[in-house]
Design a protein around this motif. Structure first.
Motif, PDB file in Angstrom:
ATOM      1  N   MET A 138      37.312  44.342  45.219  1.00 42.26           N
ATOM      2  CA  MET A 138      36.492  43.501  44.436  1.00 42.26           C
ATOM      3  C   MET A 138      35.388  43.934  43.557  1.00 42.26           C
ATOM      4  N   ILE A 179      38.390  40.192  41.003  1.00 37.83           N
ATOM      5  CA  ILE A 179      39.372  41.223  41.479  1.00 37.83           C
ATOM      6  C   ILE A 179      39.385  42.260  40.594  1.00 37.83           C
ATOM      7  N   ALA A 212      41.607  42.549  37.722  1.00 38.29           N
ATOM      8  CA  ALA A 212      42.088  41.437  37.039  1.00 38.29           C
ATOM      9  C   ALA A 212      41.175  41.146  35.662  1.00 38.29           C
ATOM     10  N   TRP A 230      37.891  36.308  35.887  1.00 34.73           N
ATOM     11  CA  TRP A 230      36.457  36.574  36.310  1.00 34.73           C
ATOM     12  C   TRP A 230      35.605  35.383  36.733  1.00 34.73           C
ATOM     13  N   ARG A 256      39.293  26.453  45.007  1.00 33.48           N
ATOM     14  CA  ARG A 256      40.220  27.460  44.952  1.00 33.48           C
ATOM     15  C   ARG A 256      40.443  27.932  43.543  1.00 33.48           C
ATOM     16  N   THR A 294      42.581  30.889  41.196  1.00 31.47           N
ATOM     17  CA  THR A 294      43.828  31.567  41.176  1.00 31.47           C
ATOM     18  C   THR A 294      43.632  32.706  42.368  1.00 31.47           C
ATOM     19  N   ASP A 295      42.729  33.473  42.220  1.00 29.38           N
ATOM     20  CA  ASP A 295      42.572  34.657  43.090  1.00 29.38           C
ATOM     21  C   ASP A 295      41.433  34.638  44.039  1.00 29.38           C
ATOM     22  N   MET A 296      40.713  33.647  44.267  1.00 31.83           N
ATOM     23  CA  MET A 296      39.423  33.604  44.931  1.00 31.83           C
ATOM     24  C   MET A 296      39.459  32.371  45.561  1.00 31.83           C
ATOM     25  N   GLU A 345      38.792  37.173  48.782  1.00 32.95           N
ATOM     26  CA  GLU A 345      39.779  37.166  48.050  1.00 32.95           C
ATOM     27  C   GLU A 345      41.018  36.278  48.716  1.00 32.95           C
ATOM     28  N   ARG A 346      41.937  35.597  47.767  1.00 32.87           N
ATOM     29  CA  ARG A 346      42.916  34.664  48.602  1.00 32.87           C
ATOM     30  C   ARG A 346      43.972  35.335  48.941  1.00 32.87           C
ATOM     31  N   TYR A 347      44.525  36.387  48.216  1.00 29.48           N
ATOM     32  CA  TYR A 347      45.860  37.090  48.703  1.00 29.48           C
ATOM     33  C   TYR A 347      45.687  38.596  48.943  1.00 29.48           C
ATOM     34  N   PRO A 359      40.659  39.719  54.586  1.00 34.03           N
ATOM     35  CA  PRO A 359      40.509  39.462  53.020  1.00 34.03           C
ATOM     36  C   PRO A 359      38.659  40.036  53.051  1.00 34.03           C
TER      37      PRO A 359
END
Lengths: 330, 330
Positions: A1, A26, A29, A32, A127, A129-131, A151-153, A203
């Motif tokens: 991150m 991330i 990515a 943001w 939520r 897409t990535d956070m 971070e989600r994934y 995470p």
């Protein structure tokens, strides 16, 4: 991150510090997120690689102007940059009226949808897409909030040594195993994904506080977090002079809190305009750093405009890009 | 008289140009006036000697965000700088609601009075302590106005040669004669003020236009003016591509107008963001200058952020302080 400060001054801009704004995402990515949007945030962004078209969400900590007066201009410039994707804004309810009136009175056309979520609404977490972004109420002159970005994934790594020992050839098969699929080799042996996946690391999590005079309100959040970014508007000595009516934290207060909850990385920001860079005779943020170090022995940073930080997968925070004040008398 | 550009970009800020803002005043006076207040105007002011406490009036040409989104922050910072004097704002009526809602929604306390005058109100002229400001309606997508600043007090100079010839000794007596008082010398001779006062020169006058696609609307104003500051958003070639819906002027259009009305000094500003400073491969304001010079043989300038100009008592306009783009590839 990774995150970057777009402004680190409290209340008013100074010659070298803008008012509050922080870009987070991330690492690597394009999407943001923006936390707070003081006047001139879009100007600071012009000096970064961040695009208003790829902005995935705006989070406003509280209604004070030094945290939101940049919104009308940033939203207009995103339109002029050709943005068409809906833009989520999570903010105190009054911000909705501010944005709407700004657009209406100035005849500003915004071709994309703004998805406004009042931060006051009881919610589990927002939520992206990535956070995952969680909200915590703080204590200030007006309702103020912290946003915790997690971070989600978190992909599970493969035990490559075990794969080699058992004769599973590197290549597409490894990819399938990592995705959780079991595979059968040409020699007939069956290999179960679970046998080769290493335990998932936690995470990573970064807490970004709004203005706040009670860091302890973030105890639960900080227990599981890697980084706290928190205001430290002045030293204890200055706080004693200006009094408690402004409801800000001192460096000692935040540092002491971070020490008590065992926080690994602490970044102080939102410095009073009395702490000038390159201004002979003015107070220096070194005073804030000195005070904080007396209470905290973790990894401490004092924020600077356009300073970029990276939090690696091991939870280590590093200054990746020095800020505008770097090398100057601070 | 003197003025300084705080922003010279149209619509959005670029890395080297901010959106519209211009400081104007009598050279040497502390009181000054602001025309337009795009986002980041207060940031530019931090790089000048202008104080928000001494700001004597704000004039907004039209409601578009790049001309007014800096107002809430500038008004708040003036408060934090300790301003207590009332602040006149002359602007289109919707700006009143924008300012009010911005303050209300963000809990901003303004300890000084804002004296709002809608520019739509039929008025003769607005009177500042040292300036008279006249309004002229222009033509744009929304109602837009020009402000003509004329100095209010033009002292008459003394005919010092005549004073010496007639034996009036230099000193306090000369001061009294210049103030219009008649004096009697020790030798009994009487001297009448009118005999020694030279004819009054014309008051200097500077026209600051808002966005406008019809420079001819300023014919009457420019006939008696020393300087016109006007938008020249792009060249004729670009105007032909983007079409007339934006309702801006080209460099050729403004230059041709200035030539026809015999204007002595012309400053072009409000350049499209396609004209970047120090950006390899981008369009250059040299194209605008080249186009304008083909139509106008007077004293021509292309504005630059933080460029300061002085108009002397003879009506000559000079660049007094080079701007941010000075010496760069423009």
């Amino acid at each position: 991150m990774e995150f970057m400060f777009l402004g680190t001054s409290s209340g008013v801009p100074t010659r070298h510090r803008n008012v509050s704004g922080l870009a987070i995402g991330i690492a690597g990515a394009k999407a943001w997120y923006l936390v707070d949007c003081g006047e001139g945030t879009q100007h600071r962004l012009l000096q970064t690689h961040r695009s208003l078209v790829k902005l995935a969400g705006i989070f406003i900590t509280h209604v004070h102007g030094d945290h939101c007066f940049g919104l009308p201009g940033l939203l207009a410039s995103a339109a002029m940059a050709g943005r068409s994707e809906p833009l989520p804004i999570i903010a105190p309810e009054p911000i909705r009226a501010f944005i709407e009136i700004a657009q209406k009175t100035t005849d500003t056309y915004i071709p994309y949808d703004i998805i406004f979520t009042p931060v006051e609404e009881p919610e589990t977490a927002w939520r992206g897409t990535d956070m995952l972004v969680k909200t915590t109420a703080l204590s200030h002159r007006v309702p103020s909030y912290a946003y915790t970005f997690t971070e989600r994934y978190v992909p599970r790594n493969l035990n490559t040594q075990k794969l080699k020992e058992r004769g599973v050839p590197a290549g597409p098969l490894w990819g399938r195993l990592q995705k959780g699929q079991d595979v059968t080799l040409d020699n007939g042996t069956e290999h179960c994904s679970d046998e080769y996946l290493l335990p998932q690391r936690s995470p990573r999590s970064i807490v970004i506080g709004g203005d706040n005079d009670t860091p302890e309100l973030l105890s639960a959040e900080c227990a599981g977090a890697d980084v706290l970014v928190h205001e430290a508007t002045y030293t204890e000595a200055v706080a004693a002079v200006v009094g408690s009516k402004h409801r800000h934290s001192s460096a000692a207060q935040v540092a002491g809190f971070a020490q008590r909850v065992g926080l690994r990385n602490l970044v102080l920001t939102h410095f009073s305009a009395r702490y000038q860079i390159d201004a002979p005779g003015s107070a220096s943020v070194n005073e804030l750093e000195h005070e904080a170090r007396a209470y905290y022995d973790g990894n401490l940073f004092l924020a600077d405009d356009l300073a970029g930080y990276e939090l690696d997968k091991g939870g280590n925070l590093q200054l990746k890009q020095p800020g505008l004040g770097s090398g100057r008398k601070r």
